[in-house]
Structure formats: C-alpha cells, structure tokens
Design an enzyme around this catalytic site. Structure first.
Site, mmCIF file in Angstrom:
data_model
loop_
_atom_site.group_PDB
_atom_site.id
_atom_site.type_symbol
_atom_site.label_atom_id
_atom_site.label_comp_id
_atom_site.label_asym_id
_atom_site.label_seq_id
_atom_site.Cartn_x
_atom_site.Cartn_y
_atom_site.Cartn_z
ATOM 1 N N SER A 211 0.818 -1.223 0.000
ATOM 2 C CA SER A 211 0.000 0.000 0.000
ATOM 3 C C SER A 211 0.846 1.265 0.000
ATOM 4 C CB SER A 211 -0.958 0.004 1.199
ATOM 5 O OG SER A 211 -0.237 -0.153 2.398
ATOM 6 N N GLN B 260 -7.299 -2.234 4.421
ATOM 7 C CA GLN B 260 -6.332 -1.403 3.702
ATOM 8 C C GLN B 260 -7.020 -0.604 2.584
ATOM 9 O OE1 GLN B 260 -2.178 -2.687 3.113
ATOM 10 N NE2 GLN B 260 -2.731 -2.971 0.982
ATOM 11 N N LYS C 178 -8.276 3.474 2.722
ATOM 12 C CA LYS C 178 -7.524 4.701 2.466
ATOM 13 C C LYS C 178 -7.765 5.318 1.097
ATOM 14 C CE LYS C 178 -4.217 2.504 4.476
ATOM 15 N NZ LYS C 178 -5.115 1.802 5.401
ATOM 16 N N GLU D 268 -20.403 21.949 -13.848
ATOM 17 C CA GLU D 268 -20.793 20.599 -14.288
ATOM 18 C C GLU D 268 -19.880 19.540 -13.681
ATOM 19 O OE1 GLU D 268 -22.227 20.578 -18.713
ATOM 20 O OE2 GLU D 268 -20.815 22.206 -18.462
ATOM 21 N N ASN E 149 -1.533 -2.550 13.223
ATOM 22 C CA ASN E 149 -3.001 -2.437 13.244
ATOM 23 C C ASN E 149 -3.462 -1.186 14.003
ATOM 24 O OD1 ASN E 149 -2.792 -4.818 11.941
ATOM 25 N ND2 ASN E 149 -3.633 -6.092 13.583
ATOM 26 N N TYR F 34 -8.715 -6.802 13.028
ATOM 27 C CA TYR F 34 -8.191 -6.284 11.764
ATOM 28 C C TYR F 34 -8.238 -7.345 10.664
ATOM 29 C CZ TYR F 34 -5.088 -4.396 8.213
ATOM 30 O OH TYR F 34 -4.575 -3.953 7.023
ATOM 31 N N ASN G 187 -19.330 27.597 -21.781
ATOM 32 C CA ASN G 187 -19.881 26.468 -21.032
ATOM 33 C C ASN G 187 -19.516 26.506 -19.548
ATOM 34 O OD1 ASN G 187 -20.973 25.399 -23.395
ATOM 35 N ND2 ASN G 187 -19.078 24.303 -23.883
ATOM 36 N N LYS H 3 -20.332 29.437 -27.855
ATOM 37 C CA LYS H 3 -20.557 28.767 -26.571
ATOM 38 C C LYS H 3 -19.665 29.284 -25.440
ATOM 39 C CE LYS H 3 -22.813 25.536 -25.727
ATOM 40 N NZ LYS H 3 -22.680 24.133 -26.142
HETATM 41 N N1 ARG Z 1 -0.994 -1.303 5.246
HETATM 42 C C1 ARG Z 1 -1.879 -1.842 6.230
HETATM 43 C C2 ARG Z 1 -3.249 -1.159 6.094
HETATM 44 O O1 ARG Z 1 -3.301 -0.167 5.506
HETATM 45 C C3 ARG Z 1 -1.323 -1.636 7.592
HETATM 46 C C4 ARG Z 1 -1.809 -2.586 8.604
HETATM 47 C C5 ARG Z 1 -1.274 -3.945 8.310
HETATM 48 N N2 ARG Z 1 -1.566 -4.876 9.327
HETATM 49 C C6 ARG Z 1 -1.397 -6.204 9.179
HETATM 50 N N3 ARG Z 1 -1.711 -6.937 10.173
HETATM 51 N N4 ARG Z 1 -0.979 -6.705 8.056
HETATM 52 O O2 ARG Z 1 -4.240 -1.638 6.594
#
Ligand code: ARG
Length: 460
Positions: free
Chosen positions: A23, A323, A326, A291, A110, A318, A286, A284
């Site tokens: 990520s 993930q 986000k 919009e 977590n 968790y 616009n 035109k």
């Molecule tokens: N990159 C992970 C997320 O955004 C961080 C938490 C990862 N935790 C784990 N137990 N793999 O959720």
C-alpha cells in the site's frame, strides 16, 4: 527488500502478490502522521521505562531526520516497502541500528494505521473546514449585495413566488453551516477514540500509558476496547458521509448555476476564467466547472459506498480488507478540496443580472398567492379565494394578461371585494416585503440570516 515479518517464511512473496499486497504507493501520503505518532510512542516507551532515554533520543533524532529528508526530497519512498509504517521503521533502523528495532514495542501496525488515518483526517478536515468558511463568506457577500434584487422562487422548477436573490443563496449558506457543524461533530467523536496502544487486537503486556500518548497526540480520549480500537472505521464512514453531503449541496448549487447561466434563464454570467469554449460552436460559453462539481459528486458517493461495502462483512478484528479504506478516503478528501477550491472563486466572480431575474419574476403569475391572501384579509376563506384567483389566472392566460394588467371592472366582476389597493398588494416588491414570517424572504429575516452567517464566521 526483505520483509520485516520474513522470520517464519522459507520463500519470498511472489512479485505480483507483493505488489497486490503493498500500500506504500498510496499510504505514503501519511508519512508526517506516521512519524509524529512514532515520536510520541517513543516518548511514552521511555517515560514508562520500556526503552532508555538514550534510545528514545536516537529514535526521535532518526525519525526527525527522516521527516526532514522526505520533505527536502533528499529521501524518497522505497516503493518496494510494504507500506508507510514498514518504510519508516526500516529506514530508521538503517540510520540508527538496534534502537530502531525497539520502536515497535507495545504497538502493532493495526493500531498504528488506525492512528495515522485519524491524524491524517484531522489535518485534512481542518483544511476542508477552512474552505467551507471561505465559501460561506462568498455567499454572505453575494447575499449582502443583492438584498433587494427580486427573482422568481421555484417549486417543481415552475415559477412559484417572488423572493430575493439574497434569500435564495442564503439557503445554501444554511446548508454549508450545517456541513461545517457535521464535520466538527464527527471529528469530536474521532478525537475521543485514540486507538494507539490497542496493539494487534488484545492490548499488551507492557505497562504503557495510553492516556498520555493520546493526549500528546491531540486526542481527548482512548478507545476503551482494544478490539474496537483496531477494527473501528466508523470515523471514516462518518466523515465520508459528511463529504458526500457537502458534495450533494455543491452539486445542487452547481445545477442552479448551470441553469441560471443558460440563455433560457440568464440570471447570471460566469466569469471567463471559470468557463470554457466549445471546439466547434464559437458562441458557446460552457459552465464546465459547475458541471464537473456536479459530476464529481458521484465519485464521492461511490467512495462512501465502497467503504461501507468493504466493512460490512468483516469479522473482528483487523482484516487486510481494511487497507482499502484509504484510497476511498483520500479520493473523497482530494475531490472535496478541489471542488471547493474552484467553486468558491467561481461564485465570487460571477456577474448577477438582476434585471433579467426581475423580468422573469414578472411572468408566471408568481403573485397569485398574494392575490388570494388579499381576498382572505378581506374576509374570504382561503380555499374560496384560492379557487377565485385560479379562475382569474385562467382568464389572464386566455386573454394575454397578467394579474397587474387586469382592469378593475373585470376584477369587480370576479368579486366585489376587489378594490384599487390590490395593485399595490400584488406588486413584486410588496409581495417580498410582506413575507414577514420568521425565516421568510422579507427584509428583516434576510438581515437576520446574514447576521447568523457573519457570527458563524466570526466564531472559532
Ligand atoms: N498497510 C496496512 C493497512 O493499511 C497496515 C496494517 C497492516 N496490518 C497487518 N496486520 N498486516 O491496513
């Protein structure tokens, strides 16, 4: 790059799976929050005797140098790292050695990620709140300038009753004040639940001080259940719904601006700097910005739905699905900010065309209710007056007249209660002036609304 959790594994992660799992390419934007959280965590660990003062100093200096280097562009994110948390920790260990490996004592990614998102949202919501206030200022100024400009008010997009332009735009000001308050309300709840120290899910065997850590990070309390601490994304759903509602309001306002700038209405003209031309039709102009704001509302709704759908089937605590929170949040934050940054100056620079509004208000029998009220004030029951005025309107339509041009003899034929004073009673100015009920379009109410907005802007 070797995974920090590599200990029990005999094979490296498949390349495709590694990319899929990682990520860093989107959570790297939380680096400031991640580092700030880690600094406070190191302080807490030292305060509680879990690491030494020397180790704490090494950690804080190391983290500060990483922050500085990232900000100056000396250090760039290692896109092979799994996420921002892993990146910062491994960079720290590279820089300071073994002390860096102690930072993750009594925490887990977590609770770390649950903390980082909250801190990220605190900063972003601060900015969004500021942008909402800028918008409110622009609406307030527009309303003050056009207190006496009459336009048709609509229901079903049919001309209904005369109102002032000020009253119309102030309706949006009310919406955006509620949006602001909704944000504060959601943030307050978020501040009450600092998750750090929940660790993986069950808490820790170390003697940590979660309250101190929470307070040092600007929170007003800690999450009381460690499982909830790491699993809770309610604050994301709440803030996303706040954003969705802001967008809904912006979209409705955009829709009106689009209509008003058309030749059919011509109540306003957008400034050249916020309009575009057509590649083929030279005439035109616009309203693309409005919009696009209307269009982008859909994606913010989508972000909210994506998050709710991601969360709905998750067992505690968790799960990696989380993930996905986000990208939805980041997209909504970016979109709301971009929209507000364009919408406010577009509104502030548009030219209002009061003559056209007034002309439109002169058509469509929008003073018919006032004519009925005239009869009611002379003793006729409202329902009877309503029917009679309906007949007069039909007569006008058949004879190409408006209520103001029907001669008195004709009015008398409809009902002897009609007299010459009716013409003043149904003039557009009188119709507006007489709307004296609280919250109506009358001058005193509009003044009160303006005061409310000005006071709202002055507070906090
Ligand atoms: N990159 C992970 C997320 O955004 C961080 C938490 C990862 N935790 C784990 N137990 N793999 O959720």
């Amino acid at each position: 790059m070797d995974k920090m959790w590599a200990g029990r594994f005999q094979k490296a992660l498949d390349k495709e799976a590694d990319d899929f799992n990682s990520s860093i390419h989107f959570d790297c934007r939380m680096y400031k929050q991640d580092i700030a959280g880690s600094i406070v965590h190191a302080e807490m660990l030292c305060k509680q005797g879990i690491i030494t003062a020397k180790e704490k100093l090494q950690i804080i200096n190391g983290l500060s140098s990483i922050l500085e280097d990232l900000q100056n562009g000396v250090l760039s994110f290692d896109m092979d790292a799994e996420d921002i948390h892993m990146f910062v920790e491994s960079e720290l260990t590279k820089r300071i050695g073994d002390a860096g490996k102690k930072l993750h004592t009594a925490r887990s990614r977590n609770d770390q990620v649950a903390l980082d998102i909250r801190m990220y949202l605190m900063a972003e919501c601060d900015e969004i709140g500021g942008l909402l206030k800028e918008l409110l200022k622009a609406i307030r100024d527009l309303a003050s300038e056009h207190k006496n400009d009459i336009m048709p008010g609509y229901t079903h997009l049919q001309r209904a009753q005369p109102i002032t332009f000020a009253h119309h735009v102030l309706a949006y000001a009310m919406m955006f004040t509620r949006d602001f308050k909704r944000l504060i309300d959601a943030l307050d709840r978020m501040y009450e639940n600092c998750p750090i120290g929940s660790c993986a899910l069950a808490g820790t065997t170390y003697n940590t001080d979660r309250e101190w850590e929470a307070e040092s990070l600007g929170f007003s309390g800690i999450s009381l259940n460690s499982i909830d601490g790491v699993s809770d994304r309610d604050f994301c759903a709440e803030l996303l719904s706040c954003f969705a509602i802001i967008m809904m309001h912006l979209s409705r306002f955009s829709e009106e601006i689009i209509l008003w700038s058309s030749w059919e209405f011509k109540f306003i003209e957008l400034d050249d700097s916020y309009t575009t031309g057509s590649s083929i039709m030279p005439q035109k102009k616009n309203p693309d910005m409005a919009e696009l704001v209307r269009g982008k509302t859909g994606r913010v709704y989508g972000d909210l739905m994506a998050l709710l759908t991601t969360l709905k089937g998750l067992p505690l605590a968790y799960n990696k699905d989380m993930q996905e929170d986000k990208e939805a949040i980041f997209d909504a934050v970016d979109t709301v900010k971009k929209c507000l940054k364009v919408f406010t100056p577009m509104l502030a620079t548009m030219r209002v065309l009061p003559d056209n509004m007034r002309k439109a208000a002169g058509k469509g029998f929008i003073n018919a209710t006032d004519l009925a009220d005239y009869l009611v004030k002379k003793g006729m029951p409202f329902r009877t007056a309503y029917k009679k005025v309906g007949e007069i309107v039909a007569y006008c339509i058949d004879n190409g007249l408006i209520l103001e041009t029907v001669p008195m003899e004709k009015y008398k034929e409809f009902d002897p209660l009609f007299d010459n004073d009716l013409y003043n009673e149904i003039s557009l100015d009188t119709c507006v002036e007489k709307r004296i009920s609280a919250g109506g379009t009358g001058a005193a109410s509009v003044e009160k609304q303006l005061e409310y907005i000005t006071e709202f802007l002055a507070n906090d």
